[in-house]
Design a protein around this motif. Structure first.
Motif, mmCIF file in Angstrom:
data_model
loop_
_atom_site.group_PDB
_atom_site.id
_atom_site.type_symbol
_atom_site.label_atom_id
_atom_site.label_comp_id
_atom_site.label_asym_id
_atom_site.label_seq_id
_atom_site.Cartn_x
_atom_site.Cartn_y
_atom_site.Cartn_z
ATOM 1 N N VAL A 1 -26.510 36.257 -48.425
ATOM 2 C CA VAL A 1 -26.764 37.298 -49.416
ATOM 3 C C VAL A 1 -28.286 37.439 -49.528
ATOM 4 C CG1 VAL A 1 -26.723 37.853 -51.889
ATOM 5 C CG2 VAL A 1 -24.649 37.060 -50.756
ATOM 6 N N VAL A 2 -28.764 38.676 -49.486
ATOM 7 C CA VAL A 2 -30.203 38.948 -49.585
ATOM 8 C C VAL A 2 -30.485 39.556 -50.954
ATOM 9 C CG1 VAL A 2 -32.180 40.163 -48.598
ATOM 10 C CG2 VAL A 2 -30.321 39.374 -47.105
ATOM 11 N N ALA A 3 -31.305 38.871 -51.743
ATOM 12 C CA ALA A 3 -31.634 39.338 -53.090
ATOM 13 C C ALA A 3 -33.122 39.635 -53.181
ATOM 14 C CB ALA A 3 -31.241 38.286 -54.122
ATOM 15 N N ASP A 4 -33.453 40.921 -53.244
ATOM 16 C CA ASP A 4 -34.843 41.355 -53.360
ATOM 17 C C ASP A 4 -34.844 42.732 -53.997
ATOM 18 O OD1 ASP A 4 -37.501 42.623 -52.475
ATOM 19 O OD2 ASP A 4 -37.733 40.558 -51.786
ATOM 20 N N ASP A 5 -35.805 42.982 -54.898
ATOM 21 C CA ASP A 5 -35.794 44.265 -55.595
ATOM 22 C C ASP A 5 -36.295 45.416 -54.730
ATOM 23 O OD1 ASP A 5 -38.307 42.916 -55.826
ATOM 24 O OD2 ASP A 5 -38.943 44.382 -57.307
ATOM 25 N N HIS A 6 -36.882 45.112 -53.565
ATOM 26 C CA HIS A 6 -37.364 46.175 -52.674
ATOM 27 C C HIS A 6 -36.329 46.466 -51.588
ATOM 28 C CE1 HIS A 6 -41.308 46.288 -54.500
ATOM 29 N NE2 HIS A 6 -41.389 44.975 -54.389
ATOM 30 N N PRO A 7 -35.763 47.667 -51.556
ATOM 31 C CA PRO A 7 -34.769 48.004 -50.530
ATOM 32 C C PRO A 7 -35.307 47.834 -49.115
ATOM 33 C CG PRO A 7 -34.819 49.681 -52.253
ATOM 34 C CD PRO A 7 -35.986 48.781 -52.504
ATOM 35 N N VAL A 8 -36.607 48.087 -48.923
ATOM 36 C CA VAL A 8 -37.205 47.965 -47.596
ATOM 37 C C VAL A 8 -37.130 46.524 -47.104
ATOM 38 C CG1 VAL A 8 -39.348 48.159 -46.282
ATOM 39 C CG2 VAL A 8 -38.752 49.937 -47.909
ATOM 40 N N VAL A 9 -37.351 45.576 -48.010
ATOM 41 C CA VAL A 9 -37.271 44.161 -47.631
ATOM 42 C C VAL A 9 -35.838 43.803 -47.236
ATOM 43 C CG1 VAL A 9 -37.516 41.784 -48.440
ATOM 44 C CG2 VAL A 9 -39.235 43.493 -49.067
#
Length: 238
Positions: A25-33
Protein backbone atom coordinates in the motif's frame (compact mmCIF):
# COMPACT_ATOMS: atom_id res chain seq x y z
CA UNK A 1 -12.42 10.46 -1.32
CA UNK A 2 -11.19 10.00 -4.86
CA UNK A 3 -12.89 6.81 -6.13
CA UNK A 4 -9.56 5.46 -7.39
CA UNK A 5 -7.90 5.87 -4.00
CA UNK A 6 -8.16 2.81 -1.83
CA UNK A 7 -9.86 0.74 -4.51
CA UNK A 8 -7.91 -2.41 -5.29
CA UNK A 9 -9.79 -3.00 -8.53
CA UNK A 10 -8.84 0.48 -9.78
CA UNK A 11 -5.11 -0.10 -9.33
CA UNK A 12 -2.62 -1.47 -11.80
CA UNK A 13 -1.83 -4.85 -10.28
CA UNK A 14 0.29 -7.20 -12.41
CA UNK A 15 -1.76 -9.97 -13.95
CA UNK A 16 0.95 -12.44 -12.96
CA UNK A 17 0.54 -11.77 -9.22
CA UNK A 18 0.85 -14.95 -7.22
CA UNK A 19 0.71 -16.05 -3.63
CA UNK A 20 4.40 -15.05 -3.39
CA UNK A 21 3.80 -11.50 -4.62
CA UNK A 22 4.66 -8.82 -2.07
CA UNK A 23 1.54 -6.70 -1.57
CA UNK A 24 2.13 -2.98 -1.01
CA UNK A 25 0.00 0.00 0.00
CA UNK A 26 1.41 3.41 -0.98
CA UNK A 27 0.41 6.29 1.30
CA UNK A 28 1.43 9.76 0.14
CA UNK A 29 -0.57 12.96 -0.25
CA UNK A 30 1.00 13.69 -3.66
CA UNK A 31 -0.65 11.71 -6.51
CA UNK A 32 2.53 12.09 -8.57
CA UNK A 33 4.54 10.25 -5.92
CA UNK A 34 2.00 7.42 -5.73
CA UNK A 35 1.92 7.16 -9.52
CA UNK A 36 5.72 7.16 -9.70
CA UNK A 37 6.10 4.42 -7.11
CA UNK A 38 3.52 2.25 -8.88
CA UNK A 39 5.26 2.71 -12.23
CA UNK A 40 8.66 1.78 -10.78
CA UNK A 41 7.25 -1.39 -9.28
CA UNK A 42 5.58 -2.46 -12.52
CA UNK A 43 9.03 -3.35 -13.86
CA UNK A 44 10.02 -5.20 -10.68
CA UNK A 45 8.85 -8.83 -10.46
CA UNK A 46 7.26 -9.96 -7.24
CA UNK A 47 5.67 -6.66 -6.16
CA UNK A 48 2.08 -5.46 -6.50
CA UNK A 49 0.57 -2.15 -5.34
CA UNK A 50 -2.82 -3.16 -3.95
CA UNK A 51 -3.89 0.10 -2.31
CA UNK A 52 -3.30 3.84 -2.09
CA UNK A 53 -3.92 6.49 0.55
CA UNK A 54 -3.82 10.27 0.34
CA UNK A 55 -3.74 11.04 4.07
CA UNK A 56 -2.93 9.46 7.41
CA UNK A 57 -6.47 8.38 8.22
CA UNK A 58 -6.94 6.62 4.89
CA UNK A 59 -3.52 4.99 5.31
CA UNK A 60 -4.74 3.40 8.55
CA UNK A 61 -8.02 2.24 6.98
CA UNK A 62 -6.36 0.82 3.85
CA UNK A 63 -3.68 -0.98 5.84
CA UNK A 64 -6.09 -2.57 8.29
CA UNK A 65 -8.53 -3.59 5.53
CA UNK A 66 -6.03 -4.86 2.95
CA UNK A 67 -3.37 -6.20 5.34
CA UNK A 68 -0.48 -5.62 2.90
CA UNK A 69 3.00 -6.99 3.44
CA UNK A 70 4.49 -3.49 3.28
CA UNK A 71 3.12 0.00 3.81
CA UNK A 72 5.09 2.79 2.13
CA UNK A 73 4.11 5.69 4.38
CA UNK A 74 4.88 9.36 3.82
CA UNK A 75 6.22 11.00 6.98
CA UNK A 76 4.42 14.32 6.38
CA UNK A 77 0.82 13.29 5.76
CA UNK A 78 -2.24 15.57 6.05
CA UNK A 79 -4.94 14.98 8.70
CA UNK A 80 -2.69 12.56 10.60
CA UNK A 81 1.14 12.68 10.44
CA UNK A 82 3.02 9.56 9.39
CA UNK A 83 4.41 8.74 12.83
CA UNK A 84 0.94 8.99 14.42
CA UNK A 85 -0.59 6.85 11.69
CA UNK A 86 2.19 4.31 12.21
CA UNK A 87 1.49 4.15 15.96
CA UNK A 88 -2.16 3.40 15.26
CA UNK A 89 -1.34 0.74 12.69
CA UNK A 90 1.32 -0.99 14.80
CA UNK A 91 -1.10 -1.19 17.73
CA UNK A 92 -3.68 -3.06 15.63
CA UNK A 93 -1.68 -4.76 12.87
CA UNK A 94 1.95 -5.25 13.97
CA UNK A 95 2.58 -7.78 11.20
CA UNK A 96 2.63 -5.06 8.55
CA UNK A 97 6.13 -3.84 7.75
CA UNK A 98 6.23 -0.04 7.44
CA UNK A 99 8.81 1.79 5.34
CA UNK A 100 8.71 5.55 5.82
CA UNK A 101 8.90 7.66 2.67
CA UNK A 102 10.15 11.22 3.17
CA UNK A 103 11.99 14.15 1.61
CA UNK A 104 13.86 14.98 4.79
CA UNK A 105 14.05 13.56 8.30
CA UNK A 106 16.06 14.34 11.41
CA UNK A 107 18.15 11.75 13.24
CA UNK A 108 15.80 12.05 16.20
CA UNK A 109 12.79 11.30 13.97
CA UNK A 110 14.58 8.25 12.56
CA UNK A 111 15.19 6.97 16.09
CA UNK A 112 11.56 7.60 17.07
CA UNK A 113 10.25 5.90 13.93
CA UNK A 114 12.39 2.79 14.51
CA UNK A 115 11.36 2.64 18.15
CA UNK A 116 7.69 2.75 17.13
CA UNK A 117 8.24 -0.10 14.69
CA UNK A 118 9.28 1.26 11.29
CA UNK A 119 11.40 -1.12 9.24
CA UNK A 120 13.27 1.66 7.52
CA UNK A 121 13.49 5.13 5.99
CA UNK A 122 13.47 5.76 2.25
CA UNK A 123 14.32 9.26 1.05
CA UNK A 124 12.23 10.44 -1.88
CA UNK A 125 15.24 11.67 -3.86
CA UNK A 126 16.65 8.13 -3.65
CA UNK A 127 13.47 6.26 -4.56
CA UNK A 128 14.45 5.63 -8.18
CA UNK A 129 17.63 3.83 -7.20
CA UNK A 130 16.75 2.35 -3.82
CA UNK A 131 13.05 1.41 -3.87
CA UNK A 132 13.36 -2.24 -4.90
CA UNK A 133 16.42 -2.86 -2.70
CA UNK A 134 14.73 -1.25 0.30
CA UNK A 135 11.58 -3.33 -0.16
CA UNK A 136 13.59 -6.54 -0.52
CA UNK A 137 15.61 -5.71 2.60
CA UNK A 138 12.42 -5.19 4.60
CA UNK A 139 10.75 -8.31 3.17
CA UNK A 140 13.88 -10.27 4.06
CA UNK A 141 13.56 -9.27 7.71
CA UNK A 142 16.24 -6.56 7.72
CA UNK A 143 15.99 -2.78 7.96
CA UNK A 144 16.72 0.02 5.48
CA UNK A 145 18.56 2.93 7.11
CA UNK A 146 20.81 5.54 5.57
CA UNK A 147 20.45 4.11 2.07
CA UNK A 148 21.60 0.59 2.96
CA UNK A 149 20.40 -2.73 4.32
CA UNK A 150 20.85 -3.02 8.10
CA UNK A 151 20.63 -6.35 9.90
CA UNK A 152 21.60 -5.25 13.44
CA UNK A 153 18.95 -2.76 14.58
CA UNK A 154 20.37 -2.35 18.09
CA UNK A 155 23.76 -1.34 16.71
CA UNK A 156 22.16 1.06 14.23
CA UNK A 157 20.05 2.65 16.98
CA UNK A 158 23.11 3.07 19.18
CA UNK A 159 24.98 4.83 16.38
CA UNK A 160 22.00 7.06 15.61
CA UNK A 161 21.58 7.95 19.28
CA UNK A 162 25.25 8.94 19.54
CA UNK A 163 24.89 11.06 16.41
CA UNK A 164 21.79 12.78 17.76
CA UNK A 165 23.54 13.50 21.08
CA UNK A 166 26.54 14.99 19.28
CA UNK A 167 24.27 17.19 17.17
CA UNK A 168 22.46 18.41 20.29
CA UNK A 169 25.73 19.29 22.02
CA UNK A 170 27.02 21.20 19.01
CA UNK A 171 25.58 24.72 18.89
CA UNK A 172 25.91 26.68 15.68
CA UNK A 173 24.96 30.14 17.03
CA UNK A 174 22.72 30.73 14.03
CA UNK A 175 25.53 30.36 11.50
CA UNK A 176 24.52 29.19 8.04
CA UNK A 177 26.20 26.15 6.41
CA UNK A 178 28.32 28.47 4.25
CA UNK A 179 29.31 30.58 7.27
CA UNK A 180 30.38 27.40 9.08
CA UNK A 181 32.51 26.51 6.07
CA UNK A 182 34.14 29.94 6.27
CA UNK A 183 34.78 29.41 9.98
CA UNK A 184 36.50 26.12 9.20
CA UNK A 185 38.72 27.89 6.67
CA UNK A 186 39.65 30.53 9.25
CA UNK A 187 40.62 27.82 11.74
CA UNK A 188 42.79 26.25 9.02
CA UNK A 189 44.55 29.62 8.53
CA UNK A 190 43.11 30.52 5.12
CA UNK A 191 43.17 34.12 3.89
CA UNK A 192 40.13 35.88 2.44
CA UNK A 193 41.62 35.31 -1.00
CA UNK A 194 42.02 31.57 -0.30
CA UNK A 195 38.40 31.32 0.89
CA UNK A 196 37.10 33.25 -2.13
CA UNK A 197 38.98 30.94 -4.49
CA UNK A 198 37.84 27.79 -2.69
CA UNK A 199 34.13 28.64 -2.88
CA UNK A 200 34.15 30.60 -6.15
CA UNK A 201 32.97 33.85 -4.54
CA UNK A 202 34.39 37.38 -4.34
CA UNK A 203 36.56 38.60 -1.49
CA UNK A 204 33.84 41.15 -0.72
CA UNK A 205 31.40 38.29 -0.17
CA UNK A 206 33.92 36.64 2.14
CA UNK A 207 34.18 39.89 4.12
CA UNK A 208 30.38 40.03 4.43
CA UNK A 209 30.33 36.44 5.67
CA UNK A 210 32.99 37.27 8.26
CA UNK A 211 31.09 40.35 9.40
CA UNK A 212 27.95 38.26 9.92
CA UNK A 213 29.96 35.57 11.72
CA UNK A 214 31.55 38.14 14.05
CA UNK A 215 28.12 39.56 14.88
CA UNK A 216 26.61 36.16 15.62
CA UNK A 217 29.49 34.83 17.72
CA UNK A 218 30.40 38.10 19.47
CA UNK A 219 34.06 38.02 18.45
CA UNK A 220 35.96 40.75 16.62
CA UNK A 221 39.11 39.17 15.15
CA UNK A 222 40.03 36.10 13.14
CA UNK A 223 42.13 34.76 16.01
CA UNK A 224 39.24 35.15 18.45
CA UNK A 225 36.97 33.41 15.95
CA UNK A 226 39.37 30.48 15.58
CA UNK A 227 39.69 30.08 19.35
CA UNK A 228 35.90 30.46 19.81
CA UNK A 229 35.28 27.85 17.11
CA UNK A 230 37.63 25.31 18.69
CA UNK A 231 36.27 25.91 22.22
CA UNK A 232 32.62 25.60 21.12
CA UNK A 233 33.17 22.82 18.54
CA UNK A 234 31.69 24.90 15.74
CA UNK A 235 33.46 22.80 13.15
CA UNK A 236 34.72 19.23 13.15
CA UNK A 237 38.38 19.11 12.31
CA UNK A 238 40.08 16.08 10.76
Amino acid sequence: MNPTVGSVSALSTPATATAHTIRIVVADDHPVVRFGVKNMLLSEPGFAVVGEAEDGDVAITQTLELEPDILLLDLMMPRLPGLEAMRAIMARSPRVKILLLTSTISTQQVIEALQIGARGILLKDSVAGDLANALRAVVGGDYWIGGERVANLLKALAELTQRAAAATERKTYGLTPRELEVVRCIVEGCSNKDIAKQFGISEETVKRHLSNIFDKTGVSTRLELALFSIAHKLVEMD
